[in-house]
Design a protein around this motif. Sequence first.
Motif, PDB file in Angstrom:
ATOM      1  N   ILE A 124      -6.257  -0.730  -7.842  1.00 35.70           N
ATOM      2  CA  ILE A 124      -6.896  -1.827  -7.096  1.00 35.70           C
ATOM      3  C   ILE A 124      -6.176  -2.003  -5.758  1.00 35.70           C
ATOM      4  O   ILE A 124      -4.941  -2.062  -5.709  1.00 35.70           O
ATOM      5  N   PHE A 125      -6.969  -2.129  -4.668  1.00 31.20           N
ATOM      6  CA  PHE A 125      -6.416  -2.241  -3.312  1.00 31.20           C
ATOM      7  C   PHE A 125      -6.991  -3.468  -2.605  1.00 31.20           C
ATOM      8  O   PHE A 125      -8.144  -3.859  -2.833  1.00 31.20           O
ATOM      9  N   ALA A 126      -6.166  -4.055  -1.731  1.00 30.08           N
ATOM     10  CA  ALA A 126      -6.622  -5.148  -0.856  1.00 30.08           C
ATOM     11  C   ALA A 126      -5.657  -5.247   0.317  1.00 30.08           C
ATOM     12  O   ALA A 126      -4.447  -5.031   0.160  1.00 30.08           O
ATOM     13  N   ASP A 127      -6.175  -5.577   1.492  1.00 33.10           N
ATOM     14  CA  ASP A 127      -5.362  -5.727   2.717  1.00 33.10           C
ATOM     15  C   ASP A 127      -4.540  -4.467   3.010  1.00 33.10           C
ATOM     16  O   ASP A 127      -3.425  -4.539   3.534  1.00 33.10           O
ATOM     17  N   GLY A 128      -5.054  -3.292   2.629  1.00 30.38           N
ATOM     18  CA  GLY A 128      -4.335  -2.049   2.908  1.00 30.38           C
ATOM     19  C   GLY A 128      -3.190  -1.781   1.957  1.00 30.38           C
ATOM     20  O   GLY A 128      -2.370  -0.895   2.210  1.00 30.38           O
ATOM     21  N   ASN A 129      -3.114  -2.515   0.849  1.00 33.89           N
ATOM     22  CA  ASN A 129      -2.020  -2.351  -0.116  1.00 33.89           C
ATOM     23  C   ASN A 129      -2.581  -2.074  -1.511  1.00 33.89           C
ATOM     24  O   ASN A 129      -3.681  -2.517  -1.865  1.00 33.89           O
ATOM     25  N   LEU A 130      -1.792  -1.322  -2.294  1.00 31.78           N
ATOM     26  CA  LEU A 130      -2.096  -1.134  -3.711  1.00 31.78           C
ATOM     27  C   LEU A 130      -1.561  -2.369  -4.428  1.00 31.78           C
ATOM     28  O   LEU A 130      -0.351  -2.605  -4.462  1.00 31.78           O
ATOM     29  N   ILE A 131      -2.465  -3.178  -5.001  1.00 31.94           N
ATOM     30  CA  ILE A 131      -2.026  -4.461  -5.560  1.00 31.94           C
ATOM     31  C   ILE A 131      -2.021  -4.476  -7.086  1.00 31.94           C
ATOM     32  O   ILE A 131      -1.583  -5.454  -7.709  1.00 31.94           O
ATOM     33  N   GLY A 132      -2.491  -3.404  -7.699  1.00 23.50           N
ATOM     34  CA  GLY A 132      -2.470  -3.362  -9.150  1.00 23.50           C
ATOM     35  C   GLY A 132      -2.959  -2.028  -9.695  1.00 23.50           C
ATOM     36  O   GLY A 132      -3.699  -1.298  -9.013  1.00 23.50           O
ATOM     37  N   ARG A 133      -2.539  -1.702 -10.921  1.00 26.41           N
ATOM     38  CA  ARG A 133      -2.933  -0.424 -11.538  1.00 26.41           C
ATOM     39  C   ARG A 133      -2.993  -0.629 -13.039  1.00 26.41           C
ATOM     40  O   ARG A 133      -2.166  -1.306 -13.630  1.00 26.41           O
ATOM     41  N   LYS A 134      -4.021  -0.013 -13.633  1.00 25.93           N
ATOM     42  CA  LYS A 134      -4.202  -0.141 -15.084  1.00 25.93           C
ATOM     43  C   LYS A 134      -4.674   1.184 -15.659  1.00 25.93           C
ATOM     44  O   LYS A 134      -5.658   1.777 -15.185  1.00 25.93           O
TER      45      LYS A 134
END
Length: 291
Positions: A275-285
């Motif tokens: 999951i990405f937002a604002d150019g960052n990886l913010i979560g992974r599952k």
Amino acid sequence: MTRKALVIMAVIAGVALVCGLVYYVRQKERQIADMSELFTLEKESLLDEYAELSLQYEGEQFSIGNDSLATLLTAEKMKVQRLMEELRTVKTTNARRISELKKELETLRKIMTHYVNQIDSLNSENQQLKKENRQVVQRYNQARSTAAQLTREKEKLTERVSLASRLEATAIQVRPVNARGRDAKKISKIAQLVLSFHVAKNITAPVGEKAFYVRLMRPDDDLLKKPDSRTFAFEGRDITYSMMKNIEYEGEEVAVTMYWDVEEYLSPGTYRADIFADGNLIGRKAFTLEK
């Protein structure tokens, strides 16, 4: 007095006069010889003094860095050498010219003393300038070091602020469902993958509408994508996403749900949702689909 006596007296007087003249001439010759020897010695002494002064000019040229003064010093040295050559050729009987050359030597010595004083003054000024230059360089290096330290601290602070304002996806779940919306037990029955997560509360993050991108990765790390899939910017390059959804984020925790319609063959194995937002990886599952 007889004639004979007169003759004898005249002879004696003549002899005495001749002797006196001989004595006088010898005295004069001795005086001339003495004076000639004296002039010779004086000439040799004067030559030594000229040679010494020439060497002094030569030595001072090596200790000076001022071009204008060096030129003047060279001119005076050449004058000394020219007068020294003249002194070598002048006759010892030429007392007048030797005396003049002696006076010239005194004048040249005074000029030399003046130049030495100038050279010492310039050397002192140069030493002072070098000292001041070292101090300036030291202060510059200190200022540069301080500036570099401030820059590093600013970068660290910016990094901390950036990290603090970064969004975070929590409670990530991927639920495979069948056509009726119920949990699919078999991989062949999966009609949709339902991805749900929470965007954590973050009062330092910028608020407003935000795009959330999801990349669904197969067990072989191949991307699940639709024919019309588009890209988003991440770490200086554009990468393709599987799903995207715009969310209004106000800094408070918000729930997000996204759906992937299964239209391709799914092989058993471990999948992954990034999951990405604002150019960052913010979560992974990671999730597993069983046969």
